[in-house]
Design an enzyme around this catalytic site. Structure first.
Site, short mmCIF file in Angstrom:
data_model
loop_
_atom_site.label_atom_id
_atom_site.label_comp_id
_atom_site.label_asym_id
_atom_site.label_seq_id
_atom_site.Cartn_x
_atom_site.Cartn_y
_atom_site.Cartn_z
N ARG A 190 -11.12 -9.29 2.47
CA ARG A 190 -10.85 -8.11 3.31
C ARG A 190 -12.13 -7.30 3.32
O ARG A 190 -12.69 -7.00 2.27
CB ARG A 190 -9.70 -7.28 2.74
CG ARG A 190 -8.40 -8.06 2.56
CD ARG A 190 -7.26 -7.13 2.19
NE ARG A 190 -6.11 -7.85 1.66
CZ ARG A 190 -5.18 -8.43 2.40
NH1 ARG A 190 -5.27 -8.37 3.71
NH2 ARG A 190 -4.16 -9.05 1.82
N ARG A 209 0.39 -3.95 -13.40
CA ARG A 209 0.73 -2.89 -12.45
C ARG A 209 2.05 -3.14 -11.75
O ARG A 209 2.88 -2.26 -11.61
CB ARG A 209 -0.38 -2.76 -11.41
CG ARG A 209 -0.16 -1.62 -10.42
CD ARG A 209 -1.07 -1.76 -9.22
NE ARG A 209 -0.60 -2.75 -8.29
CZ ARG A 209 -1.38 -3.41 -7.45
NH1 ARG A 209 -2.68 -3.22 -7.46
NH2 ARG A 209 -0.89 -4.32 -6.62
N ASN A 218 4.92 0.04 1.52
CA ASN A 218 5.15 -1.13 0.67
C ASN A 218 6.44 -1.85 1.06
O ASN A 218 6.50 -3.08 1.10
CB ASN A 218 5.25 -0.69 -0.80
CG ASN A 218 3.92 -0.28 -1.39
OD1 ASN A 218 2.86 -0.52 -0.81
ND2 ASN A 218 3.96 0.34 -2.55
N TYR A 253 -9.15 1.73 -5.16
CA TYR A 253 -8.72 0.69 -6.10
C TYR A 253 -9.65 0.67 -7.31
O TYR A 253 -10.85 0.82 -7.17
CB TYR A 253 -8.76 -0.70 -5.45
CG TYR A 253 -7.80 -0.94 -4.33
CD1 TYR A 253 -7.06 0.09 -3.74
CD2 TYR A 253 -7.62 -2.22 -3.81
CE1 TYR A 253 -6.19 -0.15 -2.70
CE2 TYR A 253 -6.75 -2.48 -2.77
CZ TYR A 253 -6.04 -1.44 -2.21
OH TYR A 253 -5.17 -1.67 -1.18
N ARG A 282 -3.42 -12.08 4.52
CA ARG A 282 -2.25 -11.59 5.24
C ARG A 282 -2.43 -10.17 5.76
O ARG A 282 -2.86 -9.27 5.04
CB ARG A 282 -1.01 -11.64 4.36
CG ARG A 282 0.27 -11.25 5.09
CD ARG A 282 1.48 -11.35 4.20
NE ARG A 282 1.87 -12.74 3.98
CZ ARG A 282 2.10 -13.26 2.79
NH1 ARG A 282 1.94 -12.54 1.71
NH2 ARG A 282 2.47 -14.52 2.68
N HIS A 324 -6.29 -2.46 -10.04
CA HIS A 324 -6.52 -3.72 -9.33
C HIS A 324 -7.36 -4.71 -10.12
O HIS A 324 -7.37 -5.90 -9.80
CB HIS A 324 -7.20 -3.41 -7.98
CG HIS A 324 -7.21 -4.56 -7.02
ND1 HIS A 324 -8.34 -5.28 -6.74
CD2 HIS A 324 -6.22 -5.12 -6.28
CE1 HIS A 324 -8.06 -6.22 -5.86
NE2 HIS A 324 -6.78 -6.15 -5.56
N HIS A 331 -9.71 -16.54 -2.28
CA HIS A 331 -9.44 -15.17 -2.69
C HIS A 331 -10.53 -14.64 -3.62
O HIS A 331 -10.56 -13.45 -3.94
CB HIS A 331 -8.07 -15.14 -3.40
CG HIS A 331 -7.57 -13.78 -3.73
ND1 HIS A 331 -7.44 -13.32 -5.03
CD2 HIS A 331 -7.15 -12.77 -2.94
CE1 HIS A 331 -6.97 -12.08 -5.01
NE2 HIS A 331 -6.77 -11.72 -3.77
#
Length: 796
Positions: free
Chosen positions: A476, A670, A122, A574, A511, A698, A541
């Protein structure tokens, strides 16, 4: 090269105004722009700047509020900097909660190693994107303050002041505590000083056979400039002395990242000196190289050998309006990313100051940018140790269950697609489309199977002879497209080969997944899939799929709208929600959305779904206000929201206003949270909790009590400006009564958690909940597993 255009939202950010104010000014000056993502010429932008300056337009939050419709119901004072946390510091506290999981003895030992690696990973991204961005702002002399009132340099100073002690604490704990606990469990992370002669001899052989051939020592002298050092690569700074001239020279040796970071060593005994069983032992790769470095420099004496690691800026911005081919433009920027400026250097404590200064000078670093740590550099590589095959040192394995309703489906046998199982026979009593026709369906991953639900939906659509069209967004996917399979992509390829119209929006700007997505896009294009790359100025997204099927004389549309990516790997890690439906209004909305994404449609209204940047923020503010108005009328106002980040000032101000009206608000956030709970007279009725544990929280959920007639939404958007203004996001209402009960059950379990939940305090600190004396432990993760098992055995 300086860009010839400026986006409205960029200009608004520079002037510390809202995009609405800029659009209003442009309208008055008859400048043809219509949205925050519209572009102005440099001349037009300067005209707006001059007008703002000439009129001495205030740039305070109060002035912004008074220029926009929200001031009608939300007091301007609620935008005051004193009511907001800094987003960068809030993220640091999130990552500190992640690190706490590595310290928590209630977690199995190898899970604690994993959390230590997650903390480091992270941080890498944080430096590559967030800290590099702040450094660029300082270099550009940006004077804009954040919502909480901080300047760029002030943020950098505060970040390093908090982060350096945290990193020191991490490494010290690993060196002095975790390694000892690992040793007691039979896992030995050794140093070269711990090895006996036989082990050293074996490692020398390993060095000569497996390591030496791939090493390239790079000298630094007048004839050899300082070498390029790639981001996140571990290196050795070597000082050698010429035996003839007695002069010292510097060289860099890269530690190969294609070799295992920890080299196993064998032991002639079964137990260590303390009587603990030896199950695995190894030494760091860089130590093997360092102790054999003399073989790289014959005729020289190795005087010093110190590991270091650098992090480079990895953020970039594409001028999409000037790019003839977005795919090629992003490929070019990916190459530039390799050469981004250095933002951090990690060194091992004890590196001589002269050597440290040499490295800093060559890479343009300040003292603030250097992190000296005890023991190993790059604890990301602890992932490899956390995967050692000792199940008793890990969480009990969890296999996502197949929901009861889905168990009624006939087995699938798809010979061309081995990822999905068995194809339905011709006399199958029930297929996935008849199941969705019977009822709306909600799935909750990783508690419920992604493979048996989402993945099957796309696979069955790919082979069903009545399916005409499949449309999807991919942000993704899964794996590395060069050497691993993505079941979803394979199904889309099969669908195209089966003659169906397949339209896929691949977001190239995801990204750190840009390269992977480019490769997937090319594979899809080769088989005839219509691949598009989204809208100029916006990231796509949203997580949506639309299947059009011929049924008799009519066409029916089936939809999936979710909170997570179409990725079977992350679906096991997730927590995410997804809705399946064939309701006409949702099908029509997704049709309009895809026309917006692939064509020239400018859809400004939808029947059911909420879309950013079209109407999502305004609609959410409206729903918050409605709860406040109900509370003022003596009704019960209640809001529950769950998301990754909460930093949008408009929505935070709306929540403050609702709290002042007496609305009870629970925010399950979160990560980053700019909202300050528990402020007297401002947020007395707001509670913020963060849940950190086995799974990465998530899903995004928005619950409004609505006087006993709840309105509940799920979707892909966090409450942050980038999601609401510069991304395409979709949020869908849950309307089936049974699913509303299920959503309430899920939210209640999260709110009652006393194992993984942390309560945010008004001063920005988090306090982890603990069961009171005699109170049972309430782990939302374990309880949701239990609920999933119960639902799997309850036929509907």
């Amino acid at each position: 090269m300086q860009s010839s255009t400026v986006r409205v939202y960029q200009l608004a950010k520079d002037l510390n105004l809202s995009s609405k104010v800029i659009l209003k000014i442009c309208q008055e000056r008859q400048i043809p722009v219509s949205a925050a993502t519209s572009s102005l010429s440099v001349q037009q932008a300067e005209e707006v700047r001059a007008l703002v300056k000439a009129e001495s337009t205030p740039v305070s939050p109060e002035a912004i509020a008074s220029s926009t419709p929200k001031a009608q119901t939300i007091p301007a004072a609620l935008y005051s900097a004193q009511y907001y946390f800094n987003r960068e510091l809030s993220w640091l506290r999130f990552n500190e909660r992640v690190l706490h999981e590595a310290f928590d003895p209630r977690n199995p030992l190898l899970e604690r190693l994993k959390f230590m690696a997650i903390f480091s990973t992270n941080l890498d991204e944080y430096f590559m994107v967030r800290i590099s961005g702040l450094q660029q702002q300082v270099a550009a002399q940006v004077t804009q303050r954040t919502q909480d009132g901080m300047m760029p340099q002030e943020q950098l100073d505060a970040i390093h002041a908090e982060l350096k002690p945290l990193v020191t604490r991490q490494h010290r704990y690993f060196c002095h505590d975790l390694t000892q606990q690992l040793a007691k469990a039979g896992i030995h992370v050794l140093t070269y000083q711990d090895l006996n002669e036989k082990q050293i001899d074996n490692l020398q052989t390993y060095f000569l056979e497996q390591i030496f051939p791939v090493l390239t020592p790079l000298a630094v002298d007048p004839g050899h400039p300082f070498p390029y050092i790639s981001t996140l690569s571990l290196s050795l700074a070597v000082v050698v002395r010429d035996r003839e001239s007695n002069e010292d020279h510097f060289a860099r040796v890269k530690v190969p990242d294609r070799l295992p970071r920890f080299v196993p060593v064998t032991s002639s005994k079964d137990e260590d000196e303390d009587g603990n069983k030896i199950r695995w032992s190894g030494v760091p790769l860089e130590q093997v190289i360092a102790h054999n470095a003399y073989k790289l420099f014959p005729g020289m004496d190795v005087k010093a050998c110190h590991p270091f690691r650098i992090t480079r800026n990895a953020d970039f911005e594409i001028e999409e309006e000037e790019a003839d081919d977005l795919l090629l433009a992003i490929e070019q920027e990916l190459r530039k990313r390799r050469f981004g400026f250095v933002v951090r250097m990690e060194i091992q404590a004890g590196m001589p100051l002269e050597l440290q200064q040499t490295l800093m000078n060559e890479m343009g670093l300040k003292d603030q940018d250097v992190y000296a740590v005890e023991g190993l550099i790059c604890l990301n590589d602890l992932f490899s140790l956390s995967s050692l095959p000792f199940p008793e040192l890990k969480e009990k394995s969890w296999t996502p269950v197949v929901p009861a309703a889905w168990k009624k489906l006939a087995p699938l046998t798809l010979e061309d697609d081995p990822n999905v199982g068995d194809r339905p026979s011709e006399d199958s009593p029930s297929d996935i489309f008849s199941l969705i026709r019977s009822q709306d369906l909600l799935v909750h991953h990783p508690y419920e199977s992604f493979t048996a639900t989402v993945q099957r939906f796309i696979a069955e659509a790919a082979y069903d002879p009545d399916v005409l069209t499949i449309k999807m967004t991919l942000y993704r996917t899964a794996g590395d497209s060069r050497d691993a399979a993505s079941p979803i992509v394979n199904s889309l390829i099969a669908a195209a080969e089966n003659g169906k119209q397949v339209v896929v929006l691949v977001e190239l700007k995801a990204r750190f997944d840009e390269e992977n997505n480019i490769l997937w896009a090319r594979k899809l294009e080769k088989v005839g899939v219509h691949v598009v790359y989204g809208l100029v100025g916006l990231k796509t997204h949203t997580k949506v799929a639309l299947v059009v099927r011929r049924e008799g004389q009519k066409l029916r549309r089936y939809v999936h709208i979710g909170t997570g990516n179409y990725n079977p790997k992350t679906a096991r890690l997730y927590t995410d929600l997804g809705l399946f439906s064939c309701r006409d209004d949702l099908g029509a909305d997704l049709t309009d959305l895809f026309n917006y994404l692939t064509g020239y449609a400018k859809q400004l209204s939808y029947r059911k779904i909420l879309i950013a940047p079209v109407n999502l923020r305004d609609r959410m503010i409206e729903l918050v206000r409605r709860e406040a108005e109900l509370q003022r009328r003596g009704k019960k106002g209640r809001i529950i929201i769950k998301m990754n980040s909460l930093i949008d000032p408009d929505l935070i101000a709306a929540l403050y206003s609702a709290s002042q009206a007496g609305v009870q608000i629970d925010a399950i956030v979160r990560g980053i949270c700019a909202l300050k709970p528990g402020l007297k007279g401002i947020s007395d009725n707001i509670r913020v909790i963060s849940i950190i544990g086995r799974f990465l929280e998530h899903e995004r959920v928005f619950y409004f009590h609505n006087n006993g007639h709840p309105k509940v939404f799920i979707g892909s958007a966090d409450w942050r400006p980038r999601n609401l203004e510069r991304r395409v996001e979709a949020v869908v209402p849950i309307e089936d009564p049974a699913l509303l009960i299920q959503m309430q059950e899920i939210l209640d379990l999260y709110l009652a958690d006393n194992r993984h939940a942390w309560d945010l305090q008004p001063d920005g600190q988090y306090i982890q909940r603990r069961p009171a004396n005699g109170e049972p432990e309430q782990s939302s993760h374990r309880l949701l597993m239990k609920v999933a098992l119960q639902h799997a055995h309850t036929l509907t």
